[in-house]
Design an enzyme around this catalytic site. Structure first.
Site, PDB file in Angstrom:
ATOM      1  N   ASP A 156     -17.350 -14.441 -43.179  1.00  0.00           N
ATOM      2  CA  ASP A 156     -17.364 -14.584 -41.883  1.00  0.00           C
ATOM      3  C   ASP A 156     -16.389 -13.383 -41.290  1.00  0.00           C
ATOM      4  O   ASP A 156     -15.288 -13.903 -41.067  1.00  0.00           O
ATOM      5  CB  ASP A 156     -17.396 -15.770 -41.415  1.00  0.00           C
ATOM      6  N   TYR A 192     -13.697 -21.477 -37.963  1.00  0.00           N
ATOM      7  CA  TYR A 192     -14.619 -21.517 -37.013  1.00  0.00           C
ATOM      8  C   TYR A 192     -15.905 -20.473 -37.267  1.00  0.00           C
ATOM      9  O   TYR A 192     -15.482 -19.325 -37.418  1.00  0.00           O
ATOM     10  CB  TYR A 192     -13.954 -21.323 -35.495  1.00  0.00           C
ATOM     11  N   LYS A 247     -17.779  -9.451 -32.321  1.00  0.00           N
ATOM     12  CA  LYS A 247     -16.484  -8.867 -31.563  1.00  0.00           C
ATOM     13  C   LYS A 247     -16.512  -7.162 -31.501  1.00  0.00           C
ATOM     14  O   LYS A 247     -17.361  -6.676 -30.792  1.00  0.00           O
ATOM     15  CB  LYS A 247     -15.576  -9.570 -32.155  1.00  0.00           C
TER      16      LYS A 247
HETATM   17  C1  PLP Z   1     -15.738 -15.334 -32.606  1.00  0.00           C
HETATM   18  C2  PLP Z   1     -16.135 -15.912 -33.817  1.00  0.00           C
HETATM   19  C3  PLP Z   1     -17.600 -16.356 -34.250  1.00  0.00           C
HETATM   20  C4  PLP Z   1     -18.620 -16.639 -32.848  1.00  0.00           C
HETATM   21  O1  PLP Z   1     -18.913 -15.539 -32.436  1.00  0.00           O
HETATM   22  P1  PLP Z   1     -19.575 -15.808 -30.879  1.00  0.00           P
HETATM   23  O2  PLP Z   1     -19.988 -14.354 -30.764  1.00  0.00           O
HETATM   24  O3  PLP Z   1     -18.356 -16.313 -30.181  1.00  0.00           O
HETATM   25  O4  PLP Z   1     -20.520 -16.713 -31.162  1.00  0.00           O
HETATM   26  C5  PLP Z   1     -17.689 -16.739 -35.521  1.00  0.00           C
HETATM   27  N1  PLP Z   1     -16.945 -16.510 -36.562  1.00  0.00           N
HETATM   28  C6  PLP Z   1     -15.622 -16.119 -36.398  1.00  0.00           C
HETATM   29  C7  PLP Z   1     -14.846 -16.003 -37.442  1.00  0.00           C
HETATM   30  C8  PLP Z   1     -15.284 -15.861 -35.080  1.00  0.00           C
HETATM   31  O5  PLP Z   1     -14.260 -15.474 -34.749  1.00  0.00           O
END
Ligand code: PLP
Length: 424
Positions: free
Chosen positions: A239, A144, A267
């Site tokens: 990511d 994701y 995060k």
């Molecule tokens: C949480 C997450 C996102 C999205 O971040 P948001 O701040 O919720 O838009 C993208 N990539 C990874 C790997 C994530 O864990």
């Protein structure tokens, strides 16, 4: 456990907010029941509006590696608040923060701050396309990367939880720019490049997946991605919105010793405030406006409150490397002993108990998990004051605020579940 106030609020919320929540997984559709509405947090604990206490293994879905209300972060926020909430002009702290991120994650030579992980991956992808002059992207099933249109193809997290493979509302032409491949399959990546090599702008990957539950890369997978993308003139995007500052100060790329071209962070980077970043090679990042033709902007980007929280968080992590040993030890203690028929995946302080004999190495094997049994497990734990992610397909997190006693109580509560359900 009485949750009557949460039930009232949830009923009310559903008339005003789709599903009653501002992000789908919070609605508990994957496990059923009413989500507790949270009143406050402290350290490893949260309390709901009915006064129930929980040991929290969600930690706002990852950011709170030092626990709720971590004093240096709270102090930084109080200080920032006195000065002003937003200026829309450059500030000294943004420079300090960029330096700090670069020191922690050296492959990030230049970076842009944004407000969410979604914005970071969306922008990184645009930059990859602008830089290479190519349109296609490879992603992996069950990963994701936020709710970016073209990346909501076979995506993990809430999409996996709700059983939605491809979302309504994304034009087919956008989805067609994405090639989704099985995670951990080097052969699939090789053959995709054989077929479309000169059209692929980037491979984007969660170097350790958190969003189909925790799934580590097999030996050689990340190395192969580095090698194949370099050979074909495509960019490698890690990511690290979840893994950044969690698996090591320098993220998964430090832990596995691989240098991507671009990295997305979020995060933990924002210390619990809305903040994310994307960055990487200076020759790529300097193609962004105003120095280059690739446009990306943001009214609240580099927001002083969020940057202050981020600085306090990263400064603390940088000066306290023992945090990573503590969280890893605690997570190891938490996952040390699981009965037959359950697969535990753990990397550092990220973990998932999969209700399947396993092994779980990709989305095909993850989705074999018995979600009915997970649901029972989840409610057993919640009713005994242990707050896990409300889906089989999410990672859990340990913070430095979790004590050995917290972990021992969690392990004992899980053991009771396994014993009770075995007897059935
Ligand atoms: C949480 C997450 C996102 C999205 O971040 P948001 O701040 O919720 O838009 C993208 N990539 C990874 C790997 C994530 O864990």
């Amino acid at each position: 456990m009485n949750r009557s106030r949460s039930e009232e609020l949830f009923a009310c919320a559903q008339n005003l907010i789709p599903g009653g929540v501002n992000s789908p997984v919070r609605a508990f559709r994957g496990v059923g029941g009413t989500p507790p509405f949270i009143a406050r947090g402290q350290g490893s604990r949260m309390w709901d509006v009915d006064g129930n206490e929980y040991i929290d293994y969600v930690l706002s879905w990852g950011p709170l590696i030092l626990g709720h209300c971590f004093p240096p972060v709270m102090d930084a926020l109080r200080e920032a608040l006195a000065i002003g909430t937003s200026f829309g002009a450059p500030t000294e702290r943004e420079v300090e923060f960029a330096e700090l991120i670069h020191e922690c994650v050296p492959s990030v030579e230049m970076l842009r701050l944004v407000n969410s992980g979604t914005e970071a991956t969306m922008s990184a992808l645009r930059v990859a396309r602008g830089f290479t002059g190519r349109d296609l992207t490879i992603k992996f099933e069950g990963c994701y990367h936020g709710h970016v249109d073209s990346l909501l193809v076979k995506a993990g997290s809430g999409m996996a939880t709700l059983g939605i493979a491809d979302t309504v509302g994304v034009p087919e032409a956008f989805a067609a720019t994405t090639i989704a491949l099985p995670f951990n399959s080097i052969a699939a990546v090789e053959s995709a490049f054989q077929a479309h090599g000169d059209k692929i702008a980037a491979v984007i990957v969660e170097p350790v997946v958190g969003n189909m539950g925790c799934v580590p890369p097999v030996d050689g997978f990340l190395e192969a991605l580095r090698d194949i993308t370099a050979r074909h003139g495509a960019l490698l995007i890690f990511d690290e919105v979840m893994t950044g500052f969690r698996l090591a100060l320098g993220g998964a790329q430090q832990r596995f010793g691989i240098q991507p071209d671009l990295t997305t962070l979020g995060k933990i980077a924002g210390g619990g405030l809305p903040l994310a970043a994307y960055g990487g090679r200076a020759d790529i990042m300097s193609k962004i406006a105003p120095t280059g033709p690739i446009y990306q902007a943001g009214t609240l980007s580099g927001n002083p409150m969020a940057v202050s929280a981020g600085i306090a968080m990263l400064r603390y992590l940088k000066s306290h490397p023992e945090v990573y040993e503590i969280v890893e030890d605690r997570a190891a203690q938490l996952t040390a002993d699981v009965p037959d028929g359950i697969t535990v995946n753990r990397v550092g302080s990220m973990f998932t108990f999969f209700f399947t004999p396993g092994p779980v190495t990709d989305w095909e094997s993850a989705k074999r998990a018995d979600t009915g049994r997970f649901r029972q497990f989840f409610h057993w734990m919640l009713d005994r004051g242990i707050y896990l992610a409300p889906s089989q397909f999410e990672a859990g997190f340990v913070s430095a605020a979790h004590s050995e006693q917290d972990i021992a109580r969690t392990v004992e509560t899980a053991r009771q579940f396994f014993a009770a359900t075995k007897a059935e």
